[in-house]
Design a protein around this motif. Structure first.
Motif, PDB file in Angstrom:
ATOM      1  N   MET A  35     179.900 -60.042  38.431  1.00  0.00           N
ATOM      2  CA  MET A  35     179.844 -60.690  37.143  1.00  0.00           C
ATOM      3  C   MET A  35     178.424 -60.609  36.588  1.00  0.00           C
ATOM      4  SD  MET A  35     181.359 -64.358  36.132  1.00  0.00           S
ATOM      5  CE  MET A  35     180.080 -65.571  36.084  1.00  0.00           C
ATOM      6  N   ASN A  36     178.304 -60.262  35.328  1.00  0.00           N
ATOM      7  CA  ASN A  36     177.003 -60.137  34.683  1.00  0.00           C
ATOM      8  C   ASN A  36     176.464 -61.531  34.365  1.00  0.00           C
ATOM      9  OD1 ASN A  36     174.804 -59.541  33.133  1.00  0.00           O
ATOM     10  ND2 ASN A  36     175.854 -58.084  31.816  1.00  0.00           N
ATOM     11  N   GLN A  37     175.277 -61.823  34.870  1.00  0.00           N
ATOM     12  CA  GLN A  37     174.674 -63.138  34.668  1.00  0.00           C
ATOM     13  C   GLN A  37     173.534 -63.108  33.645  1.00  0.00           C
ATOM     14  OE1 GLN A  37     175.709 -66.055  36.033  1.00  0.00           O
ATOM     15  NE2 GLN A  37     177.414 -64.912  36.904  1.00  0.00           N
ATOM     16  N   ASN A  38     173.429 -62.017  32.887  1.00  0.00           N
ATOM     17  CA  ASN A  38     172.347 -61.919  31.903  1.00  0.00           C
ATOM     18  C   ASN A  38     172.462 -63.019  30.863  1.00  0.00           C
ATOM     19  OD1 ASN A  38     171.183 -59.700  33.061  1.00  0.00           O
ATOM     20  ND2 ASN A  38     172.116 -58.236  31.667  1.00  0.00           N
ATOM     21  N   LYS A  39     171.323 -63.615  30.578  1.00  0.00           N
ATOM     22  CA  LYS A  39     171.248 -64.613  29.516  1.00  0.00           C
ATOM     23  C   LYS A  39     170.068 -64.224  28.643  1.00  0.00           C
ATOM     24  CE  LYS A  39     170.846 -69.474  28.458  1.00  0.00           C
ATOM     25  NZ  LYS A  39     170.676 -70.822  28.978  1.00  0.00           N
ATOM     26  N   ILE A  40     170.342 -63.888  27.393  1.00  0.00           N
ATOM     27  CA  ILE A  40     169.287 -63.472  26.469  1.00  0.00           C
ATOM     28  C   ILE A  40     169.131 -64.536  25.394  1.00  0.00           C
ATOM     29  CG2 ILE A  40     168.536 -61.729  24.820  1.00  0.00           C
ATOM     30  CD1 ILE A  40     170.200 -59.694  26.406  1.00  0.00           C
ATOM     31  N   ILE A  41     167.901 -64.953  25.201  1.00  0.00           N
ATOM     32  CA  ILE A  41     167.569 -65.924  24.160  1.00  0.00           C
ATOM     33  C   ILE A  41     166.615 -65.243  23.190  1.00  0.00           C
ATOM     34  CG2 ILE A  41     166.488 -68.149  23.658  1.00  0.00           C
ATOM     35  CD1 ILE A  41     167.198 -68.945  26.575  1.00  0.00           C
ATOM     36  N   TYR A  42     166.915 -65.327  21.912  1.00  0.00           N
ATOM     37  CA  TYR A  42     166.084 -64.706  20.882  1.00  0.00           C
ATOM     38  C   TYR A  42     165.269 -65.789  20.178  1.00  0.00           C
ATOM     39  CZ  TYR A  42     169.055 -60.680  21.619  1.00  0.00           C
ATOM     40  OH  TYR A  42     169.719 -59.627  22.197  1.00  0.00           O
ATOM     41  N   TYR A  43     164.019 -65.474  19.904  1.00  0.00           N
ATOM     42  CA  TYR A  43     163.116 -66.390  19.205  1.00  0.00           C
ATOM     43  C   TYR A  43     162.631 -65.718  17.935  1.00  0.00           C
ATOM     44  CZ  TYR A  43     162.787 -68.480  23.839  1.00  0.00           C
ATOM     45  OH  TYR A  43     163.076 -69.048  25.046  1.00  0.00           O
ATOM     46  N   GLU A  44     162.520 -66.495  16.874  1.00  0.00           N
ATOM     47  CA  GLU A  44     161.917 -66.000  15.642  1.00  0.00           C
ATOM     48  C   GLU A  44     161.247 -67.164  14.937  1.00  0.00           C
ATOM     49  OE1 GLU A  44     162.720 -63.291  11.711  1.00  0.00           O
ATOM     50  OE2 GLU A  44     164.447 -64.200  12.695  1.00  0.00           O
ATOM     51  N   GLN A  45     160.049 -66.922  14.470  1.00  0.00           N
ATOM     52  CA  GLN A  45     159.292 -67.930  13.726  1.00  0.00           C
ATOM     53  C   GLN A  45     158.742 -67.274  12.465  1.00  0.00           C
ATOM     54  OE1 GLN A  45     158.696 -71.264  14.760  1.00  0.00           O
ATOM     55  NE2 GLN A  45     157.917 -71.498  12.700  1.00  0.00           N
ATOM     56  N   PRO A  46     159.496 -67.317  11.356  1.00  0.00           N
ATOM     57  CA  PRO A  46     158.972 -66.759  10.105  1.00  0.00           C
ATOM     58  C   PRO A  46     158.023 -67.739   9.430  1.00  0.00           C
ATOM     59  CG  PRO A  46     161.189 -67.575   9.773  1.00  0.00           C
ATOM     60  CD  PRO A  46     160.862 -67.772  11.232  1.00  0.00           C
ATOM     61  N   VAL A  47     157.101 -67.198   8.667  1.00  0.00           N
ATOM     62  CA  VAL A  47     156.157 -68.020   7.900  1.00  0.00           C
ATOM     63  C   VAL A  47     156.225 -67.560   6.456  1.00  0.00           C
ATOM     64  CG1 VAL A  47     153.765 -68.752   7.653  1.00  0.00           C
ATOM     65  CG2 VAL A  47     154.635 -68.124   9.914  1.00  0.00           C
ATOM     66  N   ASN A  48     156.569 -68.481   5.567  1.00  0.00           N
ATOM     67  CA  ASN A  48     156.651 -68.184   4.133  1.00  0.00           C
ATOM     68  C   ASN A  48     155.563 -68.928   3.386  1.00  0.00           C
ATOM     69  OD1 ASN A  48     158.961 -66.609   4.501  1.00  0.00           O
ATOM     70  ND2 ASN A  48     160.286 -68.387   4.318  1.00  0.00           N
ATOM     71  N   ASP A  49     155.150 -68.364   2.260  1.00  0.00           N
ATOM     72  CA  ASP A  49     154.190 -69.070   1.409  1.00  0.00           C
ATOM     73  C   ASP A  49     154.945 -70.057   0.516  1.00  0.00           C
ATOM     74  OD1 ASP A  49     155.288 -67.568  -0.667  1.00  0.00           O
ATOM     75  OD2 ASP A  49     153.504 -66.341  -0.972  1.00  0.00           O
ATOM     76  N   ASP A  50     154.226 -70.716  -0.362  1.00  0.00           N
ATOM     77  CA  ASP A  50     154.857 -71.715  -1.235  1.00  0.00           C
ATOM     78  C   ASP A  50     155.897 -71.111  -2.163  1.00  0.00           C
ATOM     79  OD1 ASP A  50     153.413 -73.802  -0.115  1.00  0.00           O
ATOM     80  OD2 ASP A  50     151.754 -73.585  -1.543  1.00  0.00           O
ATOM     81  N   GLY A  51     155.801 -69.819  -2.461  1.00  0.00           N
ATOM     82  CA  GLY A  51     156.776 -69.139  -3.306  1.00  0.00           C
ATOM     83  C   GLY A  51     157.922 -68.543  -2.509  1.00  0.00           C
ATOM     84  N   ASN A  52     158.015 -68.885  -1.233  1.00  0.00           N
ATOM     85  CA  ASN A  52     159.060 -68.424  -0.313  1.00  0.00           C
ATOM     86  C   ASN A  52     158.978 -66.917  -0.020  1.00  0.00           C
ATOM     87  OD1 ASN A  52     161.056 -69.235   1.463  1.00  0.00           O
ATOM     88  ND2 ASN A  52     162.703 -68.675   0.065  1.00  0.00           N
ATOM     89  N   VAL A  53     157.764 -66.357  -0.124  1.00  0.00           N
ATOM     90  CA  VAL A  53     157.525 -64.960   0.224  1.00  0.00           C
ATOM     91  C   VAL A  53     157.094 -64.909   1.690  1.00  0.00           C
ATOM     92  CG1 VAL A  53     156.085 -62.927  -0.226  1.00  0.00           C
ATOM     93  CG2 VAL A  53     156.899 -64.337  -2.125  1.00  0.00           C
ATOM     94  N   LEU A  54     157.683 -63.995   2.461  1.00  0.00           N
ATOM     95  CA  LEU A  54     157.355 -63.875   3.875  1.00  0.00           C
ATOM     96  C   LEU A  54     155.895 -63.448   4.041  1.00  0.00           C
ATOM     97  CD1 LEU A  54     158.517 -63.956   6.785  1.00  0.00           C
ATOM     98  CD2 LEU A  54     158.904 -61.504   6.551  1.00  0.00           C
ATOM     99  N   VAL A  55     155.154 -64.234   4.810  1.00  0.00           N
ATOM    100  CA  VAL A  55     153.748 -63.955   5.078  1.00  0.00           C
ATOM    101  C   VAL A  55     153.599 -63.329   6.466  1.00  0.00           C
ATOM    102  CG1 VAL A  55     151.462 -64.986   5.411  1.00  0.00           C
ATOM    103  CG2 VAL A  55     152.967 -65.837   3.597  1.00  0.00           C
ATOM    104  N   ALA A  56     154.294 -63.907   7.447  1.00  0.00           N
ATOM    105  CA  ALA A  56     154.218 -63.413   8.826  1.00  0.00           C
ATOM    106  C   ALA A  56     155.538 -63.733   9.525  1.00  0.00           C
ATOM    107  CB  ALA A  56     153.058 -64.066   9.559  1.00  0.00           C
TER     108      ALA A  56
END
Length: 69
Positions: A1-22
């Motif tokens: 039985m495959n016991q792989n557990k993958i967790i994905y992380y994402e932390q977007p940063v937007n400016d006040d105008g909701n434009v992606l900065v990082a």
């Protein structure tokens, strides 16, 4: 039985105008953090939102270090 557990992380940063900065992404596969990526849209956008980006990166690092599988 495959016991792989993958967790994905994402932390977007937007400016006040909701434009992606990082964006910070990574994945944890069976307890190993890998594929860590740091993307910055523009240098000018980073400089204008430097404090926000640094805080988000600190939060991102805390998240990928605190999770246990």
């Amino acid at each position: 039985m495959n016991q792989n557990k993958i967790i994905y992380y994402e932390q977007p940063v937007n400016d006040d105008g909701n434009v992606l900065v990082a964006d910070f992404t990574a994945q944890r596969n069976n307890g190993v953090v890998q594929n860590i990526a740091v993307s910055v849209n523009t240098v000018a956008g980073y400089q204008a939102n430097k404090d926000r980006v640094i805080t988000a990166f600190d939060d991102f690092l805390a998240a990928i270090q605190s999770e246990t599988v």
